[in-house]
Scaffold this motif. Sequence first.
Motif, PDB file in Angstrom:
ATOM      1  N   GLY A  16       0.688  -1.304   0.117  1.00  0.00           N
ATOM      2  CA  GLY A  16      -0.168  -0.180  -0.114  1.00  0.00           C
ATOM      3  C   GLY A  16       0.849   1.309   0.080  1.00  0.00           C
ATOM      4  O   GLY A  16       0.291   2.187   0.553  1.00  0.00           O
ATOM      5  N   SER A  17       2.007   1.141  -0.633  1.00  0.00           N
ATOM      6  CA  SER A  17       2.762   2.521  -0.672  1.00  0.00           C
ATOM      7  C   SER A  17       2.269   3.514  -1.527  1.00  0.00           C
ATOM      8  O   SER A  17       2.411   4.759  -1.281  1.00  0.00           O
ATOM      9  CB  SER A  17       4.299   2.182  -0.938  1.00  0.00           C
ATOM     10  N   ASN A  18       1.632   3.101  -2.530  1.00  0.00           N
ATOM     11  CA  ASN A  18       0.858   3.755  -3.444  1.00  0.00           C
ATOM     12  C   ASN A  18      -0.474   4.482  -2.845  1.00  0.00           C
ATOM     13  O   ASN A  18      -0.674   5.668  -3.138  1.00  0.00           O
ATOM     14  CB  ASN A  18       0.454   3.289  -4.830  1.00  0.00           C
ATOM     15  N   ILE A 114      -1.903   1.830 -11.633  1.00  0.00           N
ATOM     16  CA  ILE A 114      -0.415   2.114 -11.702  1.00  0.00           C
ATOM     17  C   ILE A 114       0.247   0.916 -11.844  1.00  0.00           C
ATOM     18  O   ILE A 114       0.137  -0.092 -11.289  1.00  0.00           O
ATOM     19  CB  ILE A 114       0.054   2.816 -10.589  1.00  0.00           C
ATOM     20  N   PRO A 116       4.414  -0.880 -12.775  1.00  0.00           N
ATOM     21  CA  PRO A 116       5.623  -0.571 -12.628  1.00  0.00           C
ATOM     22  C   PRO A 116       6.422  -0.672 -13.929  1.00  0.00           C
ATOM     23  O   PRO A 116       7.535  -1.428 -13.728  1.00  0.00           O
ATOM     24  CB  PRO A 116       6.040  -1.332 -11.595  1.00  0.00           C
ATOM     25  N   HIS A 173      13.021  -1.794  -8.371  1.00  0.00           N
ATOM     26  CA  HIS A 173      11.689  -1.481  -8.163  1.00  0.00           C
ATOM     27  C   HIS A 173      11.483  -0.353  -7.221  1.00  0.00           C
ATOM     28  O   HIS A 173      10.542   0.445  -7.141  1.00  0.00           O
ATOM     29  CB  HIS A 173      11.194  -2.707  -7.265  1.00  0.00           C
ATOM     30  N   GLN A 177       9.324   2.938  -7.817  1.00  0.00           N
ATOM     31  CA  GLN A 177       8.125   3.430  -6.810  1.00  0.00           C
ATOM     32  C   GLN A 177       8.377   4.690  -6.363  1.00  0.00           C
ATOM     33  O   GLN A 177       7.270   5.346  -6.139  1.00  0.00           O
ATOM     34  CB  GLN A 177       8.201   2.439  -5.341  1.00  0.00           C
ATOM     35  N   GLU A 180       6.336   6.334  -8.935  1.00  0.00           N
ATOM     36  CA  GLU A 180       4.933   5.981  -8.975  1.00  0.00           C
ATOM     37  C   GLU A 180       4.260   7.083  -7.822  1.00  0.00           C
ATOM     38  O   GLU A 180       3.095   7.360  -8.094  1.00  0.00           O
ATOM     39  CB  GLU A 180       4.769   4.662  -8.237  1.00  0.00           C
TER      40      GLU A 180
HETATM   41  C1  GRF Z   1       3.638  -1.103  -7.630  1.00  0.00           C
HETATM   42  O1  GRF Z   1       4.893  -1.248  -7.950  1.00  0.00           O
HETATM   43  C2  GRF Z   1       2.448  -0.980  -8.557  1.00  0.00           C
HETATM   44  O2  GRF Z   1       2.904  -0.415  -9.790  1.00  0.00           O
HETATM   45  C3  GRF Z   1       2.038  -2.303  -9.048  1.00  0.00           C
HETATM   46  O3  GRF Z   1       2.331  -3.218  -7.720  1.00  0.00           O
HETATM   47  C4  GRF Z   1       2.923  -2.417  -6.907  1.00  0.00           C
HETATM   48  C5  GRF Z   1       2.101  -1.875  -5.480  1.00  0.00           C
HETATM   49  O4  GRF Z   1       2.887  -1.393  -4.609  1.00  0.00           O
HETATM   50  N1  GRF Z   1       0.726  -2.585  -9.399  1.00  0.00           N
HETATM   51  P1  GRF Z   1       2.231  -0.793  -3.208  1.00  0.00           P
HETATM   52  O5  GRF Z   1       1.516  -1.986  -2.573  1.00  0.00           O
HETATM   53  O6  GRF Z   1       1.508   0.379  -3.785  1.00  0.00           O
HETATM   54  O7  GRF Z   1       3.474  -0.643  -2.344  1.00  0.00           O
END
Ligand code: GRF
Length: 210
Positions: A16-18, A114, A116, A173, A177, A180
Amino acid sequence: MKREPLNIGVMGSGRGSNCQSLIDAIAAGRLNARIACVIADVPDAFILERARKHGIPAFYLDPAPFKTKLDGVAETRYIETLRAHGVQAVALAGFMRIVKNGLLAAFPQRVLNIHPALLPAFPGMDAWKQALDYGAKVAGCTVHFVDAGTDTGPIILQRAVPVREDDTSATLHARIQEQEHLAYPEALQALAEGRLSVQGRRVIIQAPGA
Ligand code: GRF
């Protein structure tokens, strides 16, 4: 006149970093939105914990009986939860399932993802590793509208990063991120301000205040 914040539903399966980057962008005033709810298909996904820490309604919704897609009764359950929270746009953020037409029809041109990699290169799983193994010199991320294919919808924006000779899958990665976390709030802010229009495969982004 200031617009109402966009009600976003976030769906994820992992760290869930995004999702965190959206929470932070909203707090910083860079994204005029509200995260109405977070839904995960994995019961102990950390994305749920992050959401709850910020007082955002967060739910694990059982995706059974399917292993790789969101369909049938599970899909209905997800759509009902999103609707019950007044969601206007769905942000997939590390949601490790194929979404089907039911969800796309419930939120037409309002489901974003999104990815990567710099699509159309390296769709699918572990895209940063695919880029590294292929020997690409440039990698990155893509925010796109979701359509019925896998990582095939119209591209909203992309950000590139170099691939370094000493990169491992983890270092590449991490560099992707970082981008992202800038790209997703920027794309959603354009959506929130009504600045995105889709012409065939092309997404036109109007400049802010234009
Ligand atoms: C990200 O690299 C996104 O591009 C892909 O899954 C990963 C999710 O990362 N779809 P996070 O859970 O948001 O950290």
